[in-house]
Design an enzyme around this catalytic site. Structure first.
Site, mmCIF file in Angstrom:
data_model
loop_
_atom_site.group_PDB
_atom_site.id
_atom_site.type_symbol
_atom_site.label_atom_id
_atom_site.label_comp_id
_atom_site.label_asym_id
_atom_site.label_seq_id
_atom_site.Cartn_x
_atom_site.Cartn_y
_atom_site.Cartn_z
ATOM 1 N N HIS A 53 89.530 19.876 49.457
ATOM 2 C CA HIS A 53 88.841 21.093 48.994
ATOM 3 C C HIS A 53 89.752 21.879 48.047
ATOM 4 C CE1 HIS A 53 86.770 20.919 53.159
ATOM 5 N NE2 HIS A 53 85.848 20.591 52.264
ATOM 6 N N LYS A 88 75.570 22.715 61.674
ATOM 7 C CA LYS A 88 76.674 22.229 62.506
ATOM 8 C C LYS A 88 77.271 23.387 63.318
ATOM 9 C CE LYS A 88 77.777 19.500 58.455
ATOM 10 N NZ LYS A 88 78.654 19.459 57.282
ATOM 11 N N SER A 145 86.827 17.131 56.613
ATOM 12 C CA SER A 145 87.164 18.086 57.679
ATOM 13 C C SER A 145 86.912 17.458 59.044
ATOM 14 C CB SER A 145 86.306 19.349 57.545
ATOM 15 O OG SER A 145 86.583 20.004 56.344
HETATM 16 O O1 PNS Z 1 80.503 21.343 53.555
HETATM 17 P P1 PNS Z 1 79.044 21.008 53.765
HETATM 18 O O2 PNS Z 1 78.681 21.151 55.217
HETATM 19 O O3 PNS Z 1 78.676 19.666 53.201
HETATM 20 O O4 PNS Z 1 78.206 22.117 52.947
HETATM 21 C C1 PNS Z 1 76.794 22.064 52.867
HETATM 22 C C2 PNS Z 1 76.243 23.309 52.130
HETATM 23 C C3 PNS Z 1 76.668 24.578 52.853
HETATM 24 C C4 PNS Z 1 76.766 23.310 50.727
HETATM 25 C C5 PNS Z 1 74.700 23.164 52.111
HETATM 26 O O5 PNS Z 1 74.246 22.944 53.406
HETATM 27 C C6 PNS Z 1 74.002 24.369 51.512
HETATM 28 O O6 PNS Z 1 73.964 24.531 50.314
HETATM 29 N N1 PNS Z 1 73.439 25.231 52.397
HETATM 30 C C7 PNS Z 1 72.759 26.448 51.984
HETATM 31 C C8 PNS Z 1 71.267 26.384 52.299
HETATM 32 C C9 PNS Z 1 70.489 25.905 51.086
HETATM 33 O O7 PNS Z 1 70.532 26.484 50.018
HETATM 34 N N2 PNS Z 1 69.753 24.799 51.289
HETATM 35 C C10 PNS Z 1 69.035 24.142 50.242
HETATM 36 C C11 PNS Z 1 69.979 23.223 49.476
HETATM 37 S S1 PNS Z 1 69.107 21.922 48.775
#
Ligand code: PNS
Length: 158
Positions: free
Chosen positions: A17, A41, A128
């Site tokens: 990251h 999660k 992670s």
């Molecule tokens: O580190 P991660 O867990 O892969 O991150 C995932 C994250 C937080 C980037 C993704 O779940 C996200 O963008 N969540 C926000 C909710 C949202 O906008 N959902 C629609 C996306 S298509």
């Protein structure tokens, strides 16, 4: 120069990251590292802990801001006046999920561009969840995370 949002769970932040954050900070006016608080999660670290760990690791980067977000990522990006979403890409296995999210985010908000940073080879298989598993099993994670994150991980799993 555009502002960028780099979203994720960061549970905890890894050297992979941090590599993305440092490279994005070179390219964008400001990088807002956005810790997702409504992730499906169950995180090991609290929202505050995840934010603190990133802030400590990014002290040397004057154009990086760290905060939490909930709700739709594109809405958060718009509130922050950011036109770019930054993501890191590791192996091909990341691609389909990331493509789906990038396309959906563009449908949800026209004009938001997702920019991918390709991993450096040493971070190819770093995640992670793997770092947490290694720490929980008593392994050495010092090559994968900053020293303050390693210390917090050790305290957490003790
Ligand atoms: O580190 P991660 O867990 O892969 O991150 C995932 C994250 C937080 C980037 C993704 O779940 C996200 O963008 N969540 C926000 C909710 C949202 O906008 N959902 C629609 C996306 S298509």
């Amino acid at each position: 120069m555009a502002k960028a949002v780099y979203p994720g769970s960061f549970d905890p932040v890894t050297n992979g990251h941090l590599d993305v954050i440092e490279r994005a900070a070179e390219l964008f006016e400001e990088v807002i590292v956005a810790v997702a608080v409504n992730s499906a999660k169950t995180p090991l670290f609290t929202n505050e802990e995840r934010v603190e760990m990133i802030r400590e690791a990014c002290r040397h980067l004057s154009n990086v801001r760290v905060t939490t977000f909930s709700g739709l990522l594109v809405e958060f990006a718009a509130q922050q006046e950011a036109s770019v979403i930054v993501k890191g890409l590791r192996a091909v296995s990341d691609f389909e999920y990331e493509l789906q999210q990038a396309l959906m985010n563009r449908i949800l908000r026209d004009g938001v561009e997702t920019v991918f940073f390709m991993t450096t080879p040493e971070n190819l298989f770093l995640s992670s969840s793997m770092v947490k598993e290694i720490a929980q099993l008593g392994g050495d994670v010092s090559r994968f995370v900053p020293s303050q994150v390693r210390a917090r991980l050790e305290r957490k799993v003790r």
